[in-house]
Design a protein around this motif. Structure first.
Motif: not given
Lengths: 477, 253
Positions: A206-207, B154-165, B58-64, A119-125
């Motif tokens: 995101a880099a 990639k953007v779709l997977k970023q923390p700032f877009f994964t708003t499930d929590l 920037k988004f990620n940091t702020f969002f998290v 599971m650990s490699n899954y993205p958090k979502e």
């Protein structure tokens, strides 16, 4: 009645509830329960197939919760997320956990044993909303409530470890970080259907996302990144070898926070607790003292100034606050105003959720279509090479390139679309289906037959869809 | 241009601390224009990607960070509720109806505002995503690149877009509201103008209304409306929303 009910992670559970008016107590309990169950449901009913879990009804959960809780010894505390993190990054690390997932024992401290490496490699979502069904099967084989709790525990543990693992400064990984992404990601592909991109990158800047782009780009990007100095160093893991103690962004979860609160309470409260003590007590791998420190700071602020813990402009609320609460009429008006505000907020929330789902769907479809497009492309090239097809494709080319030029796309794109003109047409046509949420125009079978048809025969279809193509191309998002 | 203007309005209306956390849409658009007109160097795309990634960071940091605050705050709210019930409630240690009412009043306001902030964060996430998607589309269109599809994934997977929590926290908030402040029949009287005004004074509320209106406007249809665009937004209380919009320094229309 402790707050731990709703998360499943608890410290010492007291078996006696405080004396409260039955209605409120029950209501609140039920609420917390349902949230727990809801959370479990939500967690498990993600995009993957719904899992069979023996979820018990609300009251049932409470009662069994209480009874099973009393079995637990009082040495329950947040124990570490498991040792799998220490394993070298290899296929075994990410392989399906066969035995480890089944080793659910009935104490909380087993939380360490239940975390599943895969599971650990899954993205958090996806860890939150879509557990790997395979790994979950082992978990779900248990039918008693203890495991319902552990389930959740596990999910939280997984979530935690999921986050933390990304932060973990494995010395042997730093080489990987810089060089062998492809190998690493390849390993993962063996076990996961997910695209070979950035699952690990969730908490990285995101880099890292760019590694999936063409080699050219990723090389440039990586070199750029390594030169970019300070601002990247702070949040990028690859340079963390040098900046190891620097702040790495981590993503907290409610469960992890519970763990934190528990630890703080054991240490005598937010004032007495020290970051070091809390860190040690929490014993969560990957959590650094910096994380704990900043979190503790936030926690302290939140407790002592509950109104402004987020630094919101509470000053704007002042006009309402000044009104005497004893004035009944005003009180009712305030209530009404708040209800109104709440309703509008709910509305926005709903719409945002819908919008987000749509956006995800659109991209999902786009990806699928792109894939099909490419597949057909390969088939198309072969067919187009055949002499009998030469005239037709060229007329298609001219149609398409004409359209494409109209939109101002450059030569490069034309060259690319030339190879698969009909594919492009079909892509745009298919995109019409995607964008149109209300009605599906053609079933998938048609798409395929259309694609094949248009490869080999000349293009009425192309011409008649001229307008569509140009509009669809430009409306790609 | 429409999105840019809308975004700007949203930023103006947003909570002050959030103002510089949004997408630098205009700058990115200018860069795209620059790249497309001058001779595109091989570095151009990389630079562009760099910028985008910086924005995403920037988004990620702020969002998290906001998310973390919300997690803490939610827990604190719950504790507060519990304490108030236990202390001032009918069966509590120091039962006092007046105190109970006063405290609950404050808590109620806090919950509503807390809810509002979280929703605004979701909105933040969404509007930045939309902006990114638009910029990528512009880029592809102007330079003939094929950057959009892989990048947006990639953007779709970023923390700032994964708003499930956050979504979950919002729902829990709503449930808590319903549980602790159940709807009483008499409260469902008609909405008075005064209440609307009172509510509208709250910056969070104004923000929320602005966000809804913006969302609606953005999806109304544009010159490039097409098959990958979102369908128009229909809000049942659209006129009611309009009435909430107090005159602000920057006219919404």
């Amino acid at each position: 009645m402790k707050q731990h009910y709703n998360t499943g992670i608890s410290g010492v559970m007291s078996s006696s509830l405080p004396v409260l008016p039955i209605s409120l107590e029950e209501k609140y309990l039920k609420l917390l329960d349902s949230q727990q169950v809801t959370m479990e449901r939500e967690l498990s009913s993600g995009p993957t197939a719904p899992l069979h879990t023996p979820y018990v009804k609300n009251t049932g959960v409470v009662e069994s919760f209480l009874s099973s809780v009393s079995e637990f010894s009082s040495d329950v505390h947040c124990t570490s997320v498991p040792q799998y993190e220490r394993q070298p990054v290899s296929a075994s690390y990410i392989s399906q956990p066969s035995s480890s997932s089944l080793s659910l024992s009935s104490t909380y401290s087993s939380y360490s044993g239940t975390c599943q490496p895969s599971m650990s490699n899954y993205p958090k979502e996806s860890a939150e909303i879509a557990w790997c069904p395979d790994s979950l099967q082992g978990v779900l084989d248990y039918s008693d409530n203890v495991n319902t709790m552990n389930d959740q525990f596990q999910s939280s543990c997984v979530m935690t470890s999921d986050n933390l693992i990304k932060q973990n400064e494995w010395p042997d990984l730093t080489d990987l970080m810089n060089g062998d992404w492809d190998d690493f990601l390849d390993n993962r592909d063996a076990t996961e259907p997910q695209p070979k991109t950035s699952d690990l990158h969730v908490v990285y800047p995101a880099a890292h996302a760019s590694t999936d782009l063409s080699a050219h780009h990723s090389q440039i990007y990586q070199s750029v990144r390594s030169h970019s100095g300070e601002q990247r160093a702070v949040s990028s893991l690859s340079s963390s070898a040098n900046a190891a103690p620097a702040k790495q962004r981590m993503r907290w979860t409610p469960e992890l926070h519970e763990c934190f609160v528990e630890a703080v309470n054991q240490l005598g409260g937010s004032e007495k607790a020290t970051p070091k003590g809390v860190l040690k007590l929490m014993n969560v791998d990957g959590l650094t003292i910096y994380h704990v420190k900043s979190h503790l700071q936030k926690y302290r602020t939140a407790r002592y100034r509950p109104e402004s813990s987020e630094g919101t402009s509470e000053k704007n609320i002042a006009p309402l606050e000044e009104m005497p609460s004893l004035d009944l009429k005003t009180g009712i008006e305030i209530t009404k105003a708040l209800r109104l505000q709440m309703e509008v907020q709910k509305r926005l929330h709903e719409q945002l959720e819908i919008q987000r789902k749509l956006q995800l769907q659109i991209e999902e479809q786009g990806k699928y279509l792109q894939m099909m497009f490419e597949k057909q492309c390969e088939a198309g090239i072969d067919k187009l090479k055949a002499p009998s097809n030469e005239e037709d494709p060229s007329s298609q080319y001219s149609d398409l390139t004409h359209n494409v030029t109209k939109d101002g796309i450059s030569e490069k794109d034309q060259a690319e679309t030339e190879n698969c003109p009909s594919g492009a047409i079909m892509l745009e046509e298919c995109s019409r289906q995607v964008g149109d949420k209300q009605k599906i125009l053609e079933p998938d079978a048609d798409i395929r037959s259309n694609m094949i048809r248009s490869h080999s025969s000349p293009h009425k279809r192309a011409r008649s869809h001229d307008a569509d193509v140009s509009s669809a191309t430009s409306a790609f998002y | 241009m429409k999105f840019g203007k809308r975004l700007k309005q949203q930023i103006e209306e947003t909570l002050p601390e959030w103002r510089d956390k949004f997408l630098s849409y205009k700058d990115l658009k200018q860069l795209v224009r620059l790249i497309s007109t001058t001779n595109p160097s091989p570095n151009a795309e990389a630079e562009f990607i760099d910028l985008l990634n910086a924005e995403i960071d920037k988004f990620n940091t702020f969002f998290v960070e906001q998310e973390e605050d919300f997690i803490i705050h939610q827990k604190e709210l719950r504790e507060r509720i519990k304490t108030v019930i236990e202390t001032f409630g009918p069966g509590g240690s120091q039962p006092s109806e007046a105190e109970y009412a006063a405290e609950m009043g404050r808590i109620r306001k806090d919950i509503v505002n807390f809810h509002g902030e979280m929703v605004l964060l979701e909105n933040y996430s969404n509007i930045n995503y939309t902006g990114l998607a638009k910029i990528l589309k512009k880029y592809d269109k102007r330079t003939g690149g094929l950057l959009r599809l892989p990048f947006i994934e990639k953007v779709l997977k970023q923390p700032f877009f994964t708003t499930d929590l956050i979504s979950q926290l919002v729902k829990e908030c709503e449930n808590t509201m319903d549980a602790v402040f159940p709807v009483v029949a008499q409260e469902q009287a008609e909405r008075g103008e005064r209440e609307a005004l009172m509510a509208a004074e709250q910056s969070i509320f104004r923000n929320t209304v602005a966000a809804l209106v913006t969302m609606k406007e953005l999806r109304k249809g544009s010159s490039t409306y097409g098959h990958f665009s979102l369908p128009p937004l229909s809000l049942p209380d659209a006129d009611l929303l309009q009435s909430f919009q107090l005159p602000s320094p920057i006219p919404i229309q």
